[in-house]
Design an enzyme around this catalytic site. Sequence first.
Site, PDB file in Angstrom:
ATOM      1  N   LYS A 145     -18.994 -11.064 -39.106  1.00 40.51           N
ATOM      2  CA  LYS A 145     -18.952 -12.451 -39.580  1.00 40.51           C
ATOM      3  C   LYS A 145     -17.684 -12.704 -40.395  1.00 40.51           C
ATOM      4  O   LYS A 145     -17.119 -11.797 -40.989  1.00 40.51           O
ATOM      5  CB  LYS A 145     -20.228 -12.770 -40.356  1.00 40.51           C
TER       6      LYS A 145
ATOM      7  N   ARG B 121     -28.812  -6.677 -38.065  1.00 39.15           N
ATOM      8  CA  ARG B 121     -28.424  -7.223 -36.757  1.00 39.15           C
ATOM      9  C   ARG B 121     -26.944  -6.937 -36.581  1.00 39.15           C
ATOM     10  O   ARG B 121     -26.107  -7.535 -37.247  1.00 39.15           O
ATOM     11  CB  ARG B 121     -28.723  -8.730 -36.733  1.00 39.15           C
TER      12      ARG B 121
HETATM   13  N1  HH2 Z   1     -26.481 -14.526 -36.541  1.00 36.48           N
HETATM   14  C1  HH2 Z   1     -26.092 -14.983 -35.343  1.00 36.48           C
HETATM   15  C2  HH2 Z   1     -27.040 -15.253 -34.343  1.00 36.48           C
HETATM   16  N2  HH2 Z   1     -28.361 -15.043 -34.554  1.00 36.48           N
HETATM   17  N3  HH2 Z   1     -30.113 -14.334 -35.994  1.00 36.48           N
HETATM   18  C3  HH2 Z   1     -30.526 -13.885 -37.197  1.00 36.48           C
HETATM   19  N4  HH2 Z   1     -31.827 -13.669 -37.433  1.00 36.48           N
HETATM   20  N5  HH2 Z   1     -29.625 -13.629 -38.203  1.00 36.48           N
HETATM   21  C4  HH2 Z   1     -28.288 -13.825 -38.048  1.00 36.48           C
HETATM   22  O1  HH2 Z   1     -27.523 -13.610 -39.022  1.00 36.48           O
HETATM   23  C5  HH2 Z   1     -27.818 -14.304 -36.780  1.00 36.48           C
HETATM   24  C6  HH2 Z   1     -28.780 -14.558 -35.759  1.00 36.48           C
HETATM   25  C7  HH2 Z   1     -24.628 -15.232 -35.072  1.00 36.48           C
HETATM   26  O2  HH2 Z   1     -23.959 -14.135 -34.583  1.00 36.48           O
HETATM   27  P1  HH2 Z   1     -23.621 -13.823 -33.014  1.00 36.48           P
HETATM   28  O3  HH2 Z   1     -24.830 -13.431 -32.278  1.00 36.48           O
HETATM   29  O4  HH2 Z   1     -22.561 -12.808 -33.021  1.00 36.48           O
HETATM   30  O5  HH2 Z   1     -22.999 -15.145 -32.439  1.00 36.48           O
HETATM   31  P2  HH2 Z   1     -23.612 -16.388 -31.617  1.00 36.48           P
HETATM   32  O6  HH2 Z   1     -24.625 -17.063 -32.431  1.00 36.48           O
HETATM   33  O7  HH2 Z   1     -22.415 -17.256 -31.361  1.00 36.48           O
HETATM   34  O8  HH2 Z   1     -24.231 -15.884 -30.384  1.00 36.48           O
END
Ligand code: HH2
Length: 272
Positions: free
Chosen positions: A216, A252
């Site tokens: 992040k 995660r």
């Molecule tokens: N962060 C992201 C997506 N889903 N779910 C939970 N529970 N907690 C988080 O911090 C979280 C999440 C964002 O990260 P990423 O999957 O890398 O990106 P994107 O949402 O663009 O798929």
Amino acid sequence: MTAAHSRFPRPSLMGVVNATPDSFSDGGAFHDPDAAAARVRELVADGASIVDLGGESTRPGSEPVTLAEELRRVVPVLERLGGVAPVSIDTCKAEVARVALALGAELVNDVTALRADPAMVEVVAEAGCLVCLMHMQGTPLTMQVAPRYGDVVSEVVAFLEERLAFCVAAGIPEERVILDPGIGFGKTHEHNLALVRGLGSVVAIGRPVLVGLSRKSLLGRLLGEGAPLRGTDAASVGAAAFALAQGATLFRVHDVRFHADALTVAALLAGG
Ligand code: HH2
């Protein structure tokens, strides 16, 4: 049905596979269902207790996708996994959750904490699955425009307590609920820092806490000028070790192998 704390001993890792063309960290890489399914298996082999599969990006500024498109992205991946791999479905749509649970998913990760789709709470209650409730101010499209809080830690805690009570009232046993402060979701850099430093207050609610710090931009901001804005894996591991010391349980993460040894050693040194 397994309780969240016995299913995920502290520390446990949730790998991430985004079957999307536009995700924040790995967008495009796993848009192909064969590549996504192979990545899920790889992350489990690397030490993930569960892998979070998502078909809708939640990165700041992202537009929502239709139900048909989200199903088209995740169903072929779940079919290829044949209900064998431990999978969490990252969705705020009840129908996507229902289909994913029928195809073997065991956890619903809803970044809206079951607020976006009124049918979601019933899908989770009926399935008897695990659920992660995450805090977010606003929606992904607008959440970074002007996030505002009086006291971010106490507001996030109050929100998560309210959502937990909502779930319990709807027949979801408390034992199946995991809480997440939602790092980067409707928060400024200072809000994110306050939440990571104040994780103990979220842990004190009494449910296992999940944190998503991996890659992040908070990490890039901390390292300052010249560092890549997207946090590196080394920076992600450092942040995760700190969150572990604050009491977080489930992490995660994108690079599971990198986190596995680091968090195991950190937990052993802490006497966990
Ligand atoms: N962060 C992201 C997506 N889903 N779910 C939970 N529970 N907690 C988080 O911090 C979280 C999440 C964002 O990260 P990423 O999957 O890398 O990106 P994107 O949402 O663009 O798929």
